[in-house]
Design an enzyme around this catalytic site. Structure first.
Site, short mmCIF file in Angstrom:
data_model
loop_
_atom_site.label_atom_id
_atom_site.label_comp_id
_atom_site.label_asym_id
_atom_site.label_seq_id
_atom_site.Cartn_x
_atom_site.Cartn_y
_atom_site.Cartn_z
N ASP A 1 0.87 -1.18 0.00
CA ASP A 1 0.00 0.00 0.00
C ASP A 1 0.90 1.22 0.00
OD1 ASP A 1 -2.28 1.81 0.46
OD2 ASP A 1 -3.33 -0.01 1.08
N HIS B 1 -2.80 2.94 -4.73
CA HIS B 1 -2.19 2.64 -3.43
C HIS B 1 -0.74 2.20 -3.60
CE1 HIS B 1 -5.64 3.30 -0.82
NE2 HIS B 1 -6.40 2.66 -1.69
N GLU C 1 -4.29 1.95 9.93
CA GLU C 1 -3.82 3.33 10.05
C GLU C 1 -3.67 3.73 11.52
OE1 GLU C 1 -6.27 2.37 8.07
OE2 GLU C 1 -6.22 3.43 6.15
N GLU D 1 -9.98 2.19 -5.08
CA GLU D 1 -9.65 3.60 -4.84
C GLU D 1 -8.49 4.13 -5.68
OE1 GLU D 1 -10.89 4.12 -0.22
OE2 GLU D 1 -8.98 3.15 -0.58
C1 ACM Z 1 -10.84 -0.51 0.86
O1 ACM Z 1 -11.28 -0.36 2.01
N1 ACM Z 1 -10.27 0.50 0.23
C2 ACM Z 1 -10.95 -1.78 0.16
#
Ligand code: ACM
Ligand code: ZN
Length: 627
Positions: free
Chosen positions: A209, A284, A495, A351
């Site tokens: 990520d 990501h 996070e 995303e």
């Molecule tokens: C995600 O929570 N972006 C898969």
């Protein structure tokens, strides 16, 4: 890595209770179990007359299970590790625990099911396969006293019963993000132990990520030398950290060497857990782009840095028009695929902000050349290229539900996270689906009132009760598509989770609710029963060195305004047996037993205790009646 060693001080302890069970001595307590508290709830559990007494003279037999078979080796090794009798070959005698593979298959329990019969003479755990036997053993462990790891028993009296059990769904997953925070091998194994305890069988390992690349790739060493490390800002809340300064040492992070990956894959296999590695494509990818900036789009002059804190919107994206990016991804797959025996590779797909693609001459050129309509279709093109490559090596892809937007083959499995809509659409198209809608499955969400919880994803709430209400099978999905819903999983994005203890705090007890949702039949869903059983599981988990969230003890206050301006207050907690105390401003706590009335403008302080075990921060709520 260095940091890892000091932080991870856990014992390899999940099965210590099994060992200690046999740690009978002439001294020690006797206990009679009154009620079993098994999670997930077995399909059938009938209590019968009589009881079996487990004592130092009880013997374990492997029956017809070969001594080299994985489950028996596993059980025996753990017993031996703590100096007790392993499972012996041979036939059952009285006063024994017998593990049996059924000579004649019992179709109803399938590959993963098992039966347990506790009679006054013996305990018989039987299954069609070693995996079933393994799950039977996990249930058996939960039939023992919760505090067995701390207390020496000379005798344990177990009520006679018959259990028949098998799972509702084949995919019972748990995801862990090791990019936002890195968790070392010891913690991953502890996580796998936890999954095994609750009969979960798919570990989704989120390895790459923006905030760190976590798997060794020999051909691209900068992925690890640069992409796996960042400046340490763990003292600041995610989102409030200072950016890294020029020349500051990058001490936070790490990655798994191939040797470590193999070790973890093997450890998981012993627990009947398949691992799905996730390599994020095309977004990501900040960690990739700091290491190899040439994989960014033409004209993108952003300086990408692996850093702590939010990177939002996540604009880093691999150039979709650059052939060397496709070569890079295939090279990475060439190193990842041989490490993971299970059939799925997760390629992310979520995303990916495509602003850079709109401005990139190479991406636009690719769109034109391939006859694609837009940037979404360019993502689809990239995913399909990777899918073809992965399939040539005998694997299939899984992607987040965004992969539906670009078009994928019907072989791809869709992970539905933005609600269940993507999953429903995918199933209707004939794609397999794993349900993980965030409102039920994201265990990084707050589990109780944010004011009294450690920092988590802002503006979120996912209580134990809500997880328990999850059903991976959408009611609206017609019968003919239902076979495509493989199951579900809980996800832990990290996070706000920077220690193994906090990961456990967020996972537990909600992961237990998820396990029951995925294993037990929907007809046996019973919140009142679960809140009783989870209380005993919490004690057991704590005794086994897991840090359990205290949120399920949280006192929830409900208020009914009365016509005279006063309010009727009722207080409850999710876990049965919680002792709730309150006061209305005088500082003298009273035990709550039933709803009461308070005047307007009263402050209400509530505190919950559970069995003397609530050693975390006290939960104190203040409530003004006019609120
Ligand atoms: C995600 O929570 N972006 C898969
Ligand atoms: Zn580009």
């Amino acid at each position: 890595m260095e940091r890892d060693k000091t932080m991870y001080r856990f014992r390899y302890s999940v099965f210590s209770i099994m060992a200690l069970m046999l740690f009978f001595g002439s001294c020690g307590r006797k206990i009679t179990i009154n009620e079993y508290a098994i999670v997930p709830m077995p399909v059938e559990m009938e209590m019968e007359r009589g009881s079996f007494t487990l004592s130092g003279s009880t013997t374990c037999y492997g029956g017809n299970v070969g001594q080299n078979d994985a489950s028996i080796k596993y059980i025996s090794r753990l017993l031996r590790q703590w100096h007790f009798n392993p499972v012996l070959a041979g036939k059952m005698e009285n006063n024994s625990i017998q593990f049996i593979i059924n000579d004649t298959l019992v179709p109803e329990i399938g590959e993963e099911g098992y039966t347990i019969d506790v009679t006054k003479d013996n305990i018989v755990i039987a299954a069609n396969s070693e995996q079933g036997l393994f799950y039977g053993f996990q249930t058996f462990v939960q039939m023992l006293p919760e505090d067995i790891s701390e207390t020496r028993y000379s005798k344990i009296v177990l009520p006679a019963c018959h259990i028949k059990d098998y799972p509702r769904f084949g995919w019972r997953g748990s995801h862990l993000d090791v990019s936002r925070h890195f968790f070392g091998v010891t913690q991953i194994k502890k996580h796998l132990d936890l999954m095994a305890r609750y009969k979960m069988n798919r570990f989704h390992w989120h390895l790459t990520d923006d905030h760190g690349w976590r798997i060794e790739i020999a051909k691209y060493p900068l992925l690890n030398d640069v992409g796996s490390w960042r400046v340490d800002r763990d003292d600041a809340p995610w989102g409030e950290a200072e950016p890294p300064q020029e020349g500051e040492a990058r001490t936070n992070g790490g990655y798994y060497t191939k040797e470590e990956v193999r070790e973890i894959v093997e450890y998981a296999a012993e627990r009947y857990i398949d691992i799905i590695p996730e390599i994020e494509i095309p977004g990501h990818c900040c960690a990739v782009l700091e290491a190899y900036p040439q994989f960014a789009c033409a004209g993108d002059d952003t300086t990408y840095t692996v850093q702590y804190g939010p990177y939002w919107p996540p604009r880093a994206i691999l150039c979709g028009g650059n052939d060397s990016v496709m070569l890079f991804l295939k090279d990475v797959m060439d190193e990842v695929i041989p490490l993971f025996p299970y059939k799925y590779i997760h390629i992310g797909g979520d995303e990916a902000v495509k602003e850079n693609w709109k401005r990139c001459a190479r991406c636009q050129q690719r769109i034109k050349k391939e006859g694609l309509k837009n940037e979404e279709e360019l993502q689809g093109w990239m995913i399909v290229q990777m899918e073809k490559y992965v399939m040539r090596q005998g694997k299939s892809i899984i992607g987040w539900d965004e992969i539906l937007e670009g078009g994928v083959s019907s072989d791809a499995t869709v992970m539905s996270w933005r609600g269940d809509r993507g999953g429903i659409e995918a199933a209707r198209r004939g794609n397999d689906v794993i349900m993980t809608p965030m409102e039920f499955c994201y265990l990084n969400f707050y589990q109780a009132d944010a004011e009294f919880q450690p920092p988590a994803m802002p503006n979120t709430l996912l209580t134990l009760h809500k997880v328990y209400q999850f059903d991976p099978m959408p009611e609206s999905l017609p019968e003919r598509y239902r076979k495509h819903i493989l199951g579900g999983q809980c996800n832990l994005w990290t996070e706000y989770i920077n220690t193994p203890e906090m990961a456990e705090y967020m996972l537990l007890p909600r992961m237990c609710a998820m396990a029951e949702v995925l294993w037990s039949p929907s007809t046996s869903r019973d919140w009142e029963s679960f809140r009783r059983r989870i209380a005993r599981n919490i004690i057991r988990l704590r005794a086994n060195d897991y840090r359990v969230g205290t949120s399920s003890f949280t006192p929830w206050v409900s208020k009914e305004k009365l016509s005279d301006g006063t309010s009727r207050i009722a207080i409850h907690s999710e876990t049965e047996g919680t002792d709730i105390y309150y006061h209305t401003g005088d500082g003298k706590f009273r035990r709550y037993s039933e709803p009461f009335v308070i005047a307007a403008d009263t402050e209400l302080h509530t505190i919950a205790f559970y069995n003397g075990l609530l050693r975390e921060k006290e939960h104190v709520l203040k409530l003004r009646t006019e609120n």
